[in-house]
Each structure stands twice: as C-alpha cells, then as structure tokens.
Design an enzyme around this catalytic site. Structure first.
Site, mmCIF file in Angstrom:
data_model
loop_
_atom_site.group_PDB
_atom_site.id
_atom_site.type_symbol
_atom_site.label_atom_id
_atom_site.label_comp_id
_atom_site.label_asym_id
_atom_site.label_seq_id
_atom_site.Cartn_x
_atom_site.Cartn_y
_atom_site.Cartn_z
ATOM 1 N N GLY A 74 20.498 -39.159 5.212
ATOM 2 C CA GLY A 74 19.432 -39.933 5.835
ATOM 3 C C GLY A 74 19.634 -41.420 5.568
ATOM 4 N N THR A 240 36.813 -36.801 9.141
ATOM 5 C CA THR A 240 36.788 -35.360 9.365
ATOM 6 C C THR A 240 35.390 -34.827 9.076
ATOM 7 O OG1 THR A 240 39.102 -35.247 8.779
ATOM 8 C CG2 THR A 240 37.860 -33.175 8.696
ATOM 9 N N CYS A 328 13.520 -41.959 -6.141
ATOM 10 C CA CYS A 328 14.435 -43.081 -6.343
ATOM 11 C C CYS A 328 13.851 -44.123 -7.260
ATOM 12 C CB CYS A 328 14.757 -43.734 -5.004
ATOM 13 S SG CYS A 328 14.808 -42.552 -3.690
HETATM 14 C C1 LIG Z 1 14.897 -38.861 1.415
HETATM 15 C C2 LIG Z 1 14.614 -39.992 2.338
HETATM 16 C C3 LIG Z 1 15.648 -40.826 2.809
HETATM 17 C C4 LIG Z 1 17.064 -40.683 2.338
HETATM 18 O O1 LIG Z 1 17.699 -39.530 2.802
HETATM 19 P P1 LIG Z 1 18.996 -39.005 1.999
HETATM 20 O O2 LIG Z 1 19.552 -37.931 2.863
HETATM 21 O O3 LIG Z 1 18.484 -38.501 0.689
HETATM 22 O O4 LIG Z 1 19.908 -40.169 1.852
HETATM 23 C C5 LIG Z 1 15.324 -41.828 3.693
HETATM 24 N N1 LIG Z 1 14.070 -42.015 4.116
HETATM 25 C C6 LIG Z 1 13.052 -41.249 3.697
HETATM 26 C C7 LIG Z 1 11.683 -41.487 4.221
HETATM 27 C C8 LIG Z 1 13.291 -40.209 2.794
HETATM 28 O O5 LIG Z 1 12.271 -39.463 2.373
#
Ligand SMILES: *Cc1c(COP(=O)(O)O)cnc(C)c1O
Length: 394
Positions: A74, A240, A328
């Site tokens: 994400g 890949t 985080c």
């Molecule tokens: C968890 C999260 C992300 C980050 O996604 P990852 O796949 O852990 O890098 C970004 N935005 C929000 C709102 C999230 O909850």
C-alpha cells in the site's frame, strides 16, 4: 481463558491470511514457479494467474482490468500515485492538496515533494476527523495538480465524503487519489461512481498477504512509471512479478467483497457493543472519530490519566493484542498526528487505545476484554497523582 490464546484486536495494523487465500497461493511457491514473461507453459500459467487476479481486483472496485497495477505494498501504491502524478504534471502546476490525518505513506511522500519544489496544503479536519468538501474546493488554485485524501482513517476509522470530493475534483479537472487501504474489503467501492482517478489498496489489510498491493490508475491519467526495467505491468512497474502474492491479493479481495455485507453486520455489532460498554463502564473516556461515519470494526478511545503504552502492555499480559495510534507510530513517544489534528491535547492523545475487530472475533472476545479493561484502567489510574486529585474533587 486458555493461556496460549491471543485475542487479536488489531486488524487495522494487519490481518491473518485467510486459509482459502493461502491455499490459492501455495502452488505458486512450488510447481507453478514459472516466470510470467516466459513463453513455455508454466510461464504462461503464471501470466494467466496474474491476469485473473487483476480481473478480480478490478471487479471489486468497479475498474477495468487494464487500470489495475500490482505494487509491492500500500505504501508503494501511495508513493507511486503521489510522486508519479506530481512529476508527470509539474508543467501544469506544483500544488497538491491533502489532509493533516493521512497515513505516513502519503504525508511523507508529500513532504518529500515539498523538498523538491512542490507546495502542499494540509487541510485540517473537524473534531470527528472529517474533511469538509467546501474546504477542499476553497483550497483549489490554478496550479493545483493533485488532491489526495484517504478513504477511511487507520487510527480513528473516520470515513471521508469521497464521492463529494471526487465530484469537485472532476469538475475542476484535478487528478484525485484516495488511499483506500483501510476501506477496501470493508466498504463497497466503485471508482467510477466516486470519480476517483487513483486508488491505493493493500492485501494484508483484508486477509491477504503482506508485501503486495495495487494502484488503480484511471485510463488517461498522466503518471510516471514507478520502476524502470522490464515490460511488466505494461512497462509502468518493472520487475518480475510476485505471482503468489498477486494471486493472494486477488483471492482475498474476491472473498472480502463477496462477504462484505455479512462481515459488516457482524463487525458493526462488535464495534457498537464495545463503544457502548466502554462508555458506560469506564469514567473519563472519550470516543475518538465520528460515531457513525466510521469503519465497521474500529473503536478508538482516549482514557484520561493513563499512558497508552502502559495500557497496551497490561492488555498484552492478559493475552489481548491492541494498539494505541497506528502501528507505525507506536514505539515512538510522539503522540499521534491524527489525534492532535482532531484537537486532543497531548496528554490525552497519549492515553488512547485502538481496537479493530476482524471476522474471526466473537462476542466472547468482548466479554473477556470488558472483564479485564476496566480493572487495568483502574490500576493505572491509581498510580496517577492527577487522578487522585480529581477523585478527591479538587
Ligand atoms: C496499512 C496502511 C498503509 C500502508 O500499507 P502497507 O501495505 O502496509 O505498506 C497505507 N495507508 C493506510 C491508510 C494504511 O492503513
């Protein structure tokens, strides 16, 4: 309670992989290991699996398969959307609009762009964490090239008026990105109806694997490539492919969207019962985030006279996994930027607890939580000199 059982109440941080998802992924670690760019049959099989997964993701959000690009997370999808649009459109302008309560994947990408000559407006939110569409409209300038506003907040669960903001952005011809990582699988989403140009999602937030996500890029949107190399993802995100991961994200999104109503009903029950019981049984608490415009599994409370970290440690000793703020930021002593943005004073922002339910949680989990939480809160408050004063009434 069984000594080894953990009650997991932190689904906004990550979710366990659904066994059906794992089963779908496993062959791609063994027999079906072919490189999707190879022309022999096991290569073609991998290619086919990726395209089937792309169709599933597209279907879940109302997009075309060719508008879905797989990413490594994400965070990567957010970074690609924001930097990619900024750099591809910098001749048109250098102004970006976002909010003060975004995930760090968005905030820090915006801050990076500020160090490279872009200007960013961080819109405030109200006491429930809501952004006002009028404020978005008022922040638009002739040089605005991107609006990026999250669908639902990962800490307080507030769901933004994405449709209204999308309408404004489309009318003004400004590219609109939404970080929908917390929303996908929890809220029905249609990118066409909502006038969304780019949308980020992440597998591990809806019972898929970690380390794989996707970015929806509406056809025609100008954006730079994320990785330069081979022709994978139509040349926009070379390397890949993580085939097992991609298969997992497709299976997970399919299951999550198929069961969305049933899951929501269950999560809402758990959420509302917990909100009610905490409000009733524990004094000096405040619910953070909008009471109704919030994710179905999200509960976030501030407890006065308490340190969130101590609360988490004591819950952990009782076998309960929860969070204060986001995964985080815990571990750092800074209070959550989201809780500060909704107007909480530092000391109260420090005493917050986020409980996020998932499909495997039950009412017995809440029974147990409500057995131990009031007791823990009491014990921690007994150690607070401030609380003693309040209790004595001076
Ligand atoms: C968890 C999260 C992300 C980050 O996604 P990852 O796949 O852990 O890098 C970004 N935005 C929000 C709102 C999230 O909850």
């Amino acid at each position: 309670m069984n000594d080894n059982k953990i009650i997991y109440l932190d689904h906004a941080a990550t979710t366990p992989v659904n066994p059906q998802v794992l089963e779908a992924m496993l062959p791609y670690f063994s027999d079906k290991f072919g490189n999707a760019s190879s022309i022999y049959s096991i290569g073609r099989e991998s290619k086919k699996a990726i395209e089937e997964s792309r169709e599933k993701v597209a279907k879940a959000i109302g997009a075309l398969p060719r508008e879905v690009f797989f990413t490594g997370s994400g965070t990567e999808a957010d970074n690609w959307a924001i930097k990619g649009v900024a750099y591809a459109n910098r001749d048109k302008g250098r102004h970006i609009i976002t909010t003060a309560i975004e995930h760090h994947a968005v905030l820090h990408a915006c801050q990076y762009l500020e160090s490279d000559g872009f200007e960013v407006t961080y819109l405030p939110v109200d006491e429930n964490g809501l952004v006002s569409p009028q404020q978005v409209q008022d922040a638009i300038r002739p040089d605005t090239i991107l609006i990026t506003i999250m669908f639902a907040n990962n800490e307080i669960g507030t769901i933004q008026p994405i449709g209204e903001i999308g309408k404004i952005a489309r009318e003004k011809g400004i590219i609109f990105h939404t970080d929908a990582v917390q929303a996908v699988g929890n809220i029905p989403i249609n990118v066409v109806d909502l006038n969304v140009d780019l949308l980020s999602l992440s597998g591990h937030k809806f019972y898929g694997p970690k380390g794989v996500g996707a970015l929806y890029i509406r056809k025609g949107v100008k954006i730079t490539s994320f990785m330069h190399g081979g022709a994978q993802e139509r040349g926009r995100r070379a390397s890949t492919e993580n085939i097992a991961g991609i298969v997992g994200v497709g299976k997970a999104i399919e299951l999550a969207t198929q069961n969305i109503e049933e899951n929501n009903k269950k999560l809402l029950e758990l959420r509302d019962r917990t909100i009610e019981e905490i409000s009733k049984k524990i004094p000096f608490v405040k619910l953070n985030g909008d009471r109704y415009k919030r994710l179905p599994g999200n509960v976030n409370f501030s407890f006065e006279f308490i340190e969130g970290e101590s609360l988490l440690l004591m819950l952990d000793m009782k076998g309960i996994a929860a969070s204060s703020g986001s995964a985080c930021t815990s571990g750092s002593l800074d209070p959550s930027h989201v809780l500060l943005a909704i107007g909480l004073p530092h000391e109260i922002a420090h005493g917050s607890l986020r409980i996020t339910f998932g499909t495997e949680n039950t009412h017995e989990d809440i029974d147990y939580l409500m057995d131990v939480l009031p007791m823990i809160v009491d014990r921690l408050r007994e150690m607070s000199p401030l609380y003693e004063k309040v209790k004595r009434g001076n």
